[in-house]
Design a protein around this motif. Structure first.
Motif, PDB file in Angstrom:
ATOM      1  N   VAL A 147     -24.073   5.772 -25.821  1.00  0.00           N
ATOM      2  CA  VAL A 147     -22.808   5.948 -26.530  1.00  0.00           C
ATOM      3  C   VAL A 147     -21.698   5.180 -25.808  1.00  0.00           C
ATOM      4  CG1 VAL A 147     -21.030   7.624 -27.180  1.00  0.00           C
ATOM      5  CG2 VAL A 147     -23.457   8.181 -27.489  1.00  0.00           C
ATOM      6  N   LYS A 150     -22.052   1.408 -26.475  1.00  0.00           N
ATOM      7  CA  LYS A 150     -21.808   1.085 -27.889  1.00  0.00           C
ATOM      8  C   LYS A 150     -20.317   1.074 -28.202  1.00  0.00           C
ATOM      9  CE  LYS A 150     -22.144   4.212 -31.061  1.00  0.00           C
ATOM     10  NZ  LYS A 150     -22.617   5.223 -32.037  1.00  0.00           N
ATOM     11  N   LEU A 151     -19.585   2.051 -27.673  1.00  0.00           N
ATOM     12  CA  LEU A 151     -18.157   2.139 -27.954  1.00  0.00           C
ATOM     13  C   LEU A 151     -17.342   1.140 -27.133  1.00  0.00           C
ATOM     14  CD1 LEU A 151     -17.711   6.014 -28.127  1.00  0.00           C
ATOM     15  CD2 LEU A 151     -17.777   4.418 -30.028  1.00  0.00           C
ATOM     16  N   SER A 157     -23.391  -4.324 -28.176  1.00  0.00           N
ATOM     17  CA  SER A 157     -23.994  -3.051 -27.778  1.00  0.00           C
ATOM     18  C   SER A 157     -25.480  -3.173 -27.504  1.00  0.00           C
ATOM     19  CB  SER A 157     -23.746  -1.990 -28.857  1.00  0.00           C
ATOM     20  OG  SER A 157     -24.297  -2.407 -30.092  1.00  0.00           O
ATOM     21  N   THR A 215     -11.636   2.496 -27.312  1.00  0.00           N
ATOM     22  CA  THR A 215     -11.420   3.281 -28.535  1.00  0.00           C
ATOM     23  C   THR A 215     -10.315   4.308 -28.262  1.00  0.00           C
ATOM     24  OG1 THR A 215     -13.247   4.767 -27.907  1.00  0.00           O
ATOM     25  CG2 THR A 215     -13.769   2.922 -29.378  1.00  0.00           C
ATOM     26  N   GLN A 219     -12.481   9.792 -30.151  1.00  0.00           N
ATOM     27  CA  GLN A 219     -13.685   9.133 -30.655  1.00  0.00           C
ATOM     28  C   GLN A 219     -14.852   9.284 -29.689  1.00  0.00           C
ATOM     29  OE1 GLN A 219     -14.151   7.839 -33.537  1.00  0.00           O
ATOM     30  NE2 GLN A 219     -16.091   6.747 -33.294  1.00  0.00           N
ATOM     31  N   VAL A 220     -14.579   9.117 -28.395  1.00  0.00           N
ATOM     32  CA  VAL A 220     -15.638   9.259 -27.401  1.00  0.00           C
ATOM     33  C   VAL A 220     -16.150  10.693 -27.376  1.00  0.00           C
ATOM     34  CG1 VAL A 220     -16.172   9.150 -24.932  1.00  0.00           C
ATOM     35  CG2 VAL A 220     -14.800   7.347 -25.993  1.00  0.00           C
ATOM     36  N   LYS A 222     -16.167  12.854 -29.787  1.00  0.00           N
ATOM     37  CA  LYS A 222     -16.912  13.116 -31.017  1.00  0.00           C
ATOM     38  C   LYS A 222     -18.327  12.551 -30.931  1.00  0.00           C
ATOM     39  CE  LYS A 222     -16.792  12.007 -35.990  1.00  0.00           C
ATOM     40  NZ  LYS A 222     -17.998  11.131 -35.967  1.00  0.00           N
ATOM     41  N   GLU A 223     -18.444  11.288 -30.545  1.00  0.00           N
ATOM     42  CA  GLU A 223     -19.763  10.659 -30.530  1.00  0.00           C
ATOM     43  C   GLU A 223     -20.634  11.191 -29.397  1.00  0.00           C
ATOM     44  OE1 GLU A 223     -20.525   6.840 -31.672  1.00  0.00           O
ATOM     45  OE2 GLU A 223     -18.650   6.510 -32.775  1.00  0.00           O
ATOM     46  N   THR A 225     -20.490  14.287 -28.282  1.00  0.00           N
ATOM     47  CA  THR A 225     -20.938  15.599 -28.759  1.00  0.00           C
ATOM     48  C   THR A 225     -22.128  15.457 -29.698  1.00  0.00           C
ATOM     49  OG1 THR A 225     -18.714  16.544 -28.534  1.00  0.00           O
ATOM     50  CG2 THR A 225     -20.233  17.664 -30.027  1.00  0.00           C
ATOM     51  N   GLU A 226     -22.080  14.483 -30.598  1.00  0.00           N
ATOM     52  CA  GLU A 226     -23.195  14.255 -31.519  1.00  0.00           C
ATOM     53  C   GLU A 226     -24.460  13.837 -30.774  1.00  0.00           C
ATOM     54  OE1 GLU A 226     -21.717  11.361 -34.242  1.00  0.00           O
ATOM     55  OE2 GLU A 226     -20.403  12.778 -35.309  1.00  0.00           O
ATOM     56  N   ALA A 227     -24.298  12.994 -29.753  1.00  0.00           N
ATOM     57  CA  ALA A 227     -25.463  12.528 -29.000  1.00  0.00           C
ATOM     58  C   ALA A 227     -26.100  13.658 -28.196  1.00  0.00           C
ATOM     59  CB  ALA A 227     -25.044  11.393 -28.065  1.00  0.00           C
TER      60      ALA A 227
END
Length: 252
Positions: A147, A150-151, A157, A215, A219-220, A222-223, A225-227
């Motif tokens: 993550v 990528k960001l 990436s 970013t 945003q960091v 959020k992503e 947390t999803e990962a």
């Protein structure tokens, strides 16, 4: 989370009252504190984060954090050359670089530069310890770290993250003029009470700083947390098994 790695290296090298340790990329100083609590004289160097080096200084205060450490410990904001010992003091007899390589493209080059600068400060034949991530199939945290790359650099990436390779540490040591002299593997699981705790813990490593600059914090978060979702257990805790590798090399 890397305490088992630090302990394994300190035991293997018999770190104690006769140890004069130079810690490269010392961060918040936990590895230094553990060595100092064994009686070692420690100096840490880091140029990445004034906040983390400030925490290292606090940890290494005599009698700080309930642990007796030797007076004379130092933490330096800068490069290895800034950690030269005083006139008449013997050179370092142990150098550690515990910041693991093997998850970001180019991280081995930065480590090579640090080692080349630190080697002249150590005595001949002194052990130098390098650390790296294990193979991706044994490091579940590696998927979460993608993550960050990528960001931070979305256009590149695919090339900003790469799996750890078997001979990463040996290649860095040889480029720095060091002679490999043993290695080991240590299990270092990353465990957190919940996802929010895991996000805070991972952000504190500094590996996501570039992503936040590219970013924004939301945003960091959020992503990340999803990962982390696949690693969340039924009781809400987050558990990510990892294996790290260390290499012991010797100065010429």
């Amino acid at each position: 989370m890397l305490v088992p790695l630090y302990e394994a290296v300190h035991r293997r090298l018999d770190v104690g009252t006769g140890t004069r340790l130079l810690g490269l990329g010392c961060g918040s100083g936990l590895a230094l504190l553990m060595a100092a609590s064994r009686g070692a004289s420690v100096t840490g160097v880091d140029s990445g984060s004034p906040e983390r080096t400030a925490l290292a200084r606090e940890r290494l205060q005599p009698e700080g954090w309930g642990t007796r450490v030797r007076v004379g410990t130092r933490v330096v904001d800068g490069v290895p050359e800034d950690a030269v010992r005083g006139p008449g003091d013997p050179p370092y007899n142990l150098v550690t670089a515990f910041e693991p390589i093997g998850c970001l493209a180019g991280d081995s080059e930065g480590l090579g530069e640090l080692l080349a600068a630190a080697t002249p400060l150590a005595e001949r034949g002194a052990p130098v310890v390098l650390a790296g991530w294990g193979p991706p199939e044994r490091c579940t945290t590696s998927t979460v770290l993608r993550v960050a790359t990528k960001l931070a650099d979305p256009l590149r990436s695919a090339g900003s993250w790469r799996p750890a390779l078997r001979d990463d540490l040996e290649e860095v040591a040889q480029r720095a003029g060091l002679k490999p002299d043993g290695s080991g593997r240590v299990a270092c699981p990353f465990g957190y009470a919940n996802v929010d705790n895991a996000v805070r813990g991972l952000l504190s490593t500094g590996l996501f700083d570039a992503a936040i600059r590219a970013t924004d914090q939301a945003q960091v978060d959020k992503e990340l947390t999803e990962a982390l979702h696949p690693h969340r257990r039924r009781d809400g805790t987050v558990w990510m098994p990892n294996v790290f590798r260390y290499l012991i090399a010797r100065t010429p």
